[in-house]
Design an enzyme around this catalytic site. Sequence first.
Site, short mmCIF file in Angstrom:
data_model
loop_
_atom_site.label_atom_id
_atom_site.label_comp_id
_atom_site.label_asym_id
_atom_site.label_seq_id
_atom_site.Cartn_x
_atom_site.Cartn_y
_atom_site.Cartn_z
N SER A 170 -20.52 4.70 -16.55
CA SER A 170 -20.84 5.68 -17.59
C SER A 170 -20.79 7.06 -16.95
O SER A 170 -21.02 7.20 -15.75
CB SER A 170 -22.24 5.42 -18.15
N TYR B 7 -30.90 3.75 -16.81
CA TYR B 7 -29.44 3.84 -16.96
C TYR B 7 -28.82 4.66 -15.82
O TYR B 7 -27.74 4.34 -15.33
CB TYR B 7 -29.11 4.47 -18.32
#
Length: 255
Positions: free
Chosen positions: A144, A167
């Site tokens: 990401s 994350y």
Amino acid sequence: MLTGKIIVVTGGAGLLGSAFARAIAKQGSVVVIADIDVQAANSVAQDITSAHAGKAQAETLDITDKASVCSLIDRVNARYGRIDAVVNNAYPRNRNYGRKLEEVTYADFCENTNLHLGGYFLVAQQFSLFFRKQGDGNIVNMASIYGTLAPRFEIYADTPMTMPVEYAAIKSGVIQLTRYFAQYFKADQIRVNCLSPGGILDKQPESFLASYKAFCSAKGMLEPADLTGALLFLLSDGSRYMTGQNLVVDDGFTL
Ligand SMILES: NC(=O)c1ccc[n+]([C@@H]2O[C@H](COP(=O)([O-])OP(=O)(O)OC[C@H]3O[C@@H](n4cnc5c(N)ncnc54)[C@H](O)[C@@H]3O)[C@@H](O)[C@H]2O)c1
């Protein structure tokens, strides 16, 4: 681009996974949609086979369970005689995932990191060992933009959303694991790259979409179909001599 290949997509029933599976089948490969939600995987596989007969198959998989990963590899190899690539794309998280930093407990941080980063390690490890025996292989890890960029917290203002702290740890870990695996298996004809998407449209609030778009070139948040070209490139022989790299597709958000 991918005629005759056998490609496994973990989390293949999800938002990005199902778009990836469709795109892979359309390019002439057999796609194995491997997901913990086997009902959803079956429905994606049926949808694909109605347009591309014999090109999609659903399998059950838990990326956090070694026996499940090994059994998937054995079943796919027994059926097709080889596996060309795996897309490490599942998205496990517990029910508290997505809270703001102040509310994240130590237990939740550890559990979410273990499930996601640990699961990606396990899939990459077991497929690499299989690929080494096979003589070649290709791994695409889903990372990401938040694996490299400090979050822009201001775009989440006035929404219940945030960029979860786990994350950041998970995706930066996935990017560095990509380099580690690429280096470790460089002599074994195993390529390992990662794809880092920007945000994907999924019914987010309008105010958030507008704040996000202000950092972009044209579109802002992307659709799953906007990622498939980059994925197909990494899976194809067009990227044969690329390994250990992180391909960012984000409409300029991180610039
Ligand atoms: N959606 C985004 O905005 C976005 C942006 C950048 C990167 N990504 C990454 O792309 C990947 C896919 O994300 P998504 O948005 O499509 O997720 P999603 O939640 O839509 O789909 C994830 C899929 O993984 C499956 N899954 C969950 N736990 C599993 C397990 N233990 N074993 C096997 N399958 C399991 C789910 O059943 C689901 O079908 C993730 O790595 C995510 O971090 C997503």
